[in-house]
Design an enzyme around this catalytic site. Structure first.
Site, PDB file in Angstrom:
ATOM      1  N   ASP A   1       0.842  -1.188   0.000  1.00 32.16           N
ATOM      2  CA  ASP A   1       0.000   0.000   0.000  1.00 32.16           C
ATOM      3  C   ASP A   1       0.882   1.245   0.000  1.00 32.16           C
ATOM      4  OD1 ASP A   1      -1.881   1.962   0.287  1.00 32.16           O
ATOM      5  OD2 ASP A   1      -2.744   1.191   2.147  1.00 32.16           O
TER       6      ASP A   1
ATOM      7  N   TYR B   1      -0.372  18.782  -3.679  1.00 31.93           N
ATOM      8  CA  TYR B   1      -0.008  17.920  -4.802  1.00 31.93           C
ATOM      9  C   TYR B   1       1.252  18.430  -5.482  1.00 31.93           C
ATOM     10  CZ  TYR B   1      -0.523  15.357  -9.221  1.00 31.93           C
ATOM     11  OH  TYR B   1      -0.316  14.550 -10.315  1.00 31.93           O
TER      12      TYR B   1
ATOM     13  N   LYS C   1       5.048  16.675  -6.045  1.00 31.51           N
ATOM     14  CA  LYS C   1       5.621  16.452  -7.367  1.00 31.51           C
ATOM     15  C   LYS C   1       6.918  17.229  -7.566  1.00 31.51           C
ATOM     16  CE  LYS C   1       2.662  13.539  -9.114  1.00 31.51           C
ATOM     17  NZ  LYS C   1       3.080  12.176  -9.507  1.00 31.51           N
TER      18      LYS C   1
END
Length: 225
Positions: free
Chosen positions: A53, A139, A143
């Site tokens: 996971d 996010y 990244k």
């Protein structure tokens, strides 16, 4: 060739797994649960499916991998929009764990197999990792961090023959994009964006480059409509 692909259950990861499986390459796939592992094994006969996971990075480090890997492609990712002023800690941590921490730990575990094959690591990033917009802080941070990891890894492993590429797709027609549109309160039409198969084709091109060539970064932007 043997490839380890994350995120093969959906979007770009699924399109890539489809393309590699169709041409007869060997697949090693990660699944977040035994039930999901059964689904992937049925969809990709002959693939090795490992349960790990990515939202619980501690389960990634101990995975048992083959002795040789021609590539590791990090295509899994999650997103949850939110302005910094109201960003929930759980949403922040989940995005950092899945998008940044887990790829680091999985790459570390795979390095002996990559070195043995002089393989390639591909980080499927996002143009959000280059420029962050409002509500994309969590996010985009994950990244941007992933880009830094790729740059460091490329410098560290070049002498061992391991190549590292970051692919930065702009908005792509995937279930994640449908989710983003819903969070933005906008109608979603997949025809507005490039397809996951197109991004996957670009990744396959990277994997097939001659051994004496590396593509450090590739930016892909939609030419749809």
């Amino acid at each position: 060739m043997r490839h380890l692909v994350t995120g093969a259950g959906s979007g770009i990861g699924a399109a890539l797994a489809d393309a590699l499986h169709a041409r007869g390459d060997d697949l090693v796939l990660l699944a977040r649960s035994p039930e999901r592992a059964e689904d992937l094994a049925a969809h990709y006969p002959g693939a090795q499916v490992i349960v790990a996971d990515l939202a619980a990075p501690g389960s990634v480090g101990p995975v048992e991998l083959p002795g040789r890997l021609d590539s590791v492609v990090h295509a899994a990712g999650v997103v949850a929009l939110g302005e910094v002023a109201g960003l929930e800690e759980e949403a922040l941590r989940t995005q950092l764990e899945v998008n940044l921490v887990a790829p680091i730990l999985l790459t570390r575990a795979a390095l002996p197999a990559l070195r043995a094959a002089r393989g390639t690591v591909v980080f499927v990033n996002s143009t959000a990792g280059l420029t962050a917009s409002a509500a994309w802080a969590a996010y985009a941070s994950s990244k941007a961090g992933l880009r830094a990891v790729a740059d460091a890894l490329r410098a560290e492993e070049a002498q061992r023959g391991v190549r590292v590429t970051t692919v930065f797709p702009s908005r792509t027609a995937t279930p994640m994009q449908a989710q983003v549109h819903a969070e933005e309160g906008r109608d979603y039409d997949p025809a507005d964006w490039m397809s996951a198969a197109s991004v996957a084709a670009s990744i396959v091109h990277v994997l097939d480059l001659p051994i004496d060539v590396v593509a450090p970064e590739i930016v892909l932007r939609s030419n749809a409509r």
